[in-house]
Design a protein around this motif. Structure first.
Motif, PDB file in Angstrom:
ATOM      1  N   THR A 183       0.855  -1.180   0.000  1.00  0.00           N
ATOM      2  CA  THR A 183       0.000   0.000   0.000  1.00  0.00           C
ATOM      3  C   THR A 183       0.898   1.239   0.000  1.00  0.00           C
ATOM      4  O   THR A 183       2.108   1.126  -0.186  1.00  0.00           O
ATOM      5  CB  THR A 183      -0.963  -0.018   1.212  1.00  0.00           C
ATOM      6  OG1 THR A 183      -1.895   1.055   1.091  1.00  0.00           O
ATOM      7  CG2 THR A 183      -0.223   0.094   2.526  1.00  0.00           C
ATOM      8  N   SER A 184       0.326   2.408   0.215  1.00  0.00           N
ATOM      9  CA  SER A 184       1.118   3.638   0.159  1.00  0.00           C
ATOM     10  C   SER A 184       1.579   4.066   1.550  1.00  0.00           C
ATOM     11  O   SER A 184       0.972   3.704   2.569  1.00  0.00           O
ATOM     12  CB  SER A 184       0.297   4.771  -0.463  1.00  0.00           C
ATOM     13  OG  SER A 184      -0.726   5.183   0.417  1.00  0.00           O
ATOM     14  N   ARG A 185       2.649   4.851   1.593  1.00  0.00           N
ATOM     15  CA  ARG A 185       3.162   5.370   2.855  1.00  0.00           C
ATOM     16  C   ARG A 185       2.131   6.254   3.529  1.00  0.00           C
ATOM     17  O   ARG A 185       1.990   6.255   4.758  1.00  0.00           O
ATOM     18  CB  ARG A 185       4.457   6.155   2.623  1.00  0.00           C
ATOM     19  CG  ARG A 185       5.098   6.658   3.912  1.00  0.00           C
ATOM     20  CD  ARG A 185       6.191   7.671   3.633  1.00  0.00           C
ATOM     21  NE  ARG A 185       5.670   8.836   2.933  1.00  0.00           N
ATOM     22  CZ  ARG A 185       4.979   9.825   3.515  1.00  0.00           C
ATOM     23  NH1 ARG A 185       4.713   9.785   4.817  1.00  0.00           N
ATOM     24  NH2 ARG A 185       4.544  10.845   2.812  1.00  0.00           N
ATOM     25  N   VAL A 186       1.393   7.024   2.739  1.00  0.00           N
ATOM     26  CA  VAL A 186       0.374   7.929   3.289  1.00  0.00           C
ATOM     27  C   VAL A 186      -0.692   7.136   4.043  1.00  0.00           C
ATOM     28  O   VAL A 186      -1.117   7.519   5.146  1.00  0.00           O
ATOM     29  CB  VAL A 186      -0.266   8.775   2.170  1.00  0.00           C
ATOM     30  CG1 VAL A 186      -1.442   9.583   2.707  1.00  0.00           C
ATOM     31  CG2 VAL A 186       0.765   9.699   1.543  1.00  0.00           C
ATOM     32  N   VAL A 187      -1.124   6.033   3.460  1.00  0.00           N
ATOM     33  CA  VAL A 187      -2.136   5.190   4.101  1.00  0.00           C
ATOM     34  C   VAL A 187      -1.599   4.626   5.413  1.00  0.00           C
ATOM     35  O   VAL A 187      -2.273   4.650   6.450  1.00  0.00           O
ATOM     36  CB  VAL A 187      -2.576   4.050   3.163  1.00  0.00           C
ATOM     37  CG1 VAL A 187      -3.405   3.001   3.916  1.00  0.00           C
ATOM     38  CG2 VAL A 187      -3.381   4.608   2.003  1.00  0.00           C
ATOM     39  N   ILE A 188      -0.367   4.124   5.395  1.00  0.00           N
ATOM     40  CA  ILE A 188       0.235   3.541   6.603  1.00  0.00           C
ATOM     41  C   ILE A 188       0.384   4.600   7.694  1.00  0.00           C
ATOM     42  O   ILE A 188       0.062   4.363   8.864  1.00  0.00           O
ATOM     43  CB  ILE A 188       1.590   2.900   6.282  1.00  0.00           C
ATOM     44  CG1 ILE A 188       1.396   1.655   5.415  1.00  0.00           C
ATOM     45  CG2 ILE A 188       2.346   2.557   7.562  1.00  0.00           C
ATOM     46  CD1 ILE A 188       0.546   0.572   6.039  1.00  0.00           C
ATOM     47  N   SER A 189       0.851   5.787   7.331  1.00  0.00           N
ATOM     48  CA  SER A 189       1.025   6.854   8.323  1.00  0.00           C
ATOM     49  C   SER A 189      -0.310   7.226   8.957  1.00  0.00           C
ATOM     50  O   SER A 189      -0.402   7.446  10.172  1.00  0.00           O
ATOM     51  CB  SER A 189       1.663   8.078   7.664  1.00  0.00           C
ATOM     52  OG  SER A 189       2.973   7.793   7.223  1.00  0.00           O
ATOM     53  N   ARG A 190      -1.344   7.299   8.142  1.00  0.00           N
ATOM     54  CA  ARG A 190      -2.673   7.639   8.660  1.00  0.00           C
ATOM     55  C   ARG A 190      -3.189   6.548   9.604  1.00  0.00           C
ATOM     56  O   ARG A 190      -3.711   6.835  10.687  1.00  0.00           O
ATOM     57  CB  ARG A 190      -3.648   7.823   7.495  1.00  0.00           C
ATOM     58  CG  ARG A 190      -5.101   8.065   7.939  1.00  0.00           C
ATOM     59  CD  ARG A 190      -6.004   8.386   6.753  1.00  0.00           C
ATOM     60  NE  ARG A 190      -5.990   7.340   5.751  1.00  0.00           N
ATOM     61  CZ  ARG A 190      -6.706   6.216   5.828  1.00  0.00           C
ATOM     62  NH1 ARG A 190      -7.471   5.984   6.896  1.00  0.00           N
ATOM     63  NH2 ARG A 190      -6.665   5.327   4.862  1.00  0.00           N
ATOM     64  N   LEU A 191      -3.011   5.281   9.214  1.00  0.00           N
ATOM     65  CA  LEU A 191      -3.492   4.191  10.049  1.00  0.00           C
ATOM     66  C   LEU A 191      -2.678   4.031  11.326  1.00  0.00           C
ATOM     67  O   LEU A 191      -3.217   3.675  12.378  1.00  0.00           O
ATOM     68  CB  LEU A 191      -3.475   2.883   9.254  1.00  0.00           C
ATOM     69  CG  LEU A 191      -4.488   2.806   8.102  1.00  0.00           C
ATOM     70  CD1 LEU A 191      -4.316   1.504   7.331  1.00  0.00           C
ATOM     71  CD2 LEU A 191      -5.920   2.942   8.607  1.00  0.00           C
TER      72      LEU A 191
END
Length: 209
Positions: A181-189
């Motif tokens: 997945t994307s880094r943005v998604v991981i950071s948000r989660l």
């Protein structure tokens, strides 16, 4: 040191005579973190037994992105490389050192001979197949049925068990690549998990509470 690691991690799985043969005929290698141990389309002439560290086994999609299939831990072997060796085919996976690791590489000719001649090796190989198959089914289930936040938290829990520490040293981008997945998604989660008091974030560190 290699002999001690071999005995320490495999003497409960393999008989003494076989361990002596592995030490005699195996090729001992070390890999730094992020080194490629086995690459996709590589012709395999050896199978790895992991003596220390950890290895992640990855598949590649059509765009060249990696997907984490499972982790290889000390005392284990990669059954996907076993399958390729037995069938004289090229590797379908990429094996990357998750941390500094040492392995003993078994020539394919000995792997086949021992499978027929040595009960402890045969049992080890068959049990490895069963374990890895279960892990691949679990990965498929995770992809099909679990939400990304659930997969992420499960991933973090598994990392703490592997590292024997509640604090994980990892970048958000590395997690994103493992979970496809994307880094943005991981950071948000990750921030969401922190708000739920499940983890504590700091620079390149995650503490699982």
């Amino acid at each position: 040191m290699s002999k001690e690691l071999l005995q320490q991690n495999f003497n409960h799985l393999l008989d003494d005579n076989l361990i002596k043969e592995i030490y005699q005929f195996g090729v001992f290698k070390t890999f730094k973190k992020q080194d490629i141990v086995i690459d996709i389309d590589q012709t395999l002439k050896h199978i790895p037994l992991l003596l220390s560290g950890s290895i992640k086994i990855l598949r590649e999609d059509n765009d060249g992105n990696d997907l984490l299939i499972y982790f290889l831990e000390t005392g284990e072997t990669c059954t996907m490389s076993l399958t390729c060796c037995m069938g004289s085919s090229k590797s379908k996976v990429r094996a990357v050192a998750e941390k500094d690791s040492s392995l003993v590489m078994i020539p394919v000719a000995f792997m086949q001979k021992w499978f027929h001649d040595n009960e402890s090796w045969r049992n080890f190989i068959l049990e490895s197949y069963q374990s890895r198959f279960s892990e691949m089914l679990e990965t498929i289930d995770d992809l099909a049925f679990m939400k990304m936040n659930e997969r992420l938290y499960k991933y973090l829990i598994h990392k703490t068990k592997m590292d024997n520490s509640k604090t994980i040293i990892v970048k958000h981008l590395d997690i994103a690549e493992d979970l496809h997945t994307s880094r943005v998604v991981i950071s948000r989660l990750l921030k969401q998990l922190e708000n739920e008091n499940k983890i504590k974030l700091s620079r390149n560190k995650i503490e699982v509470l």
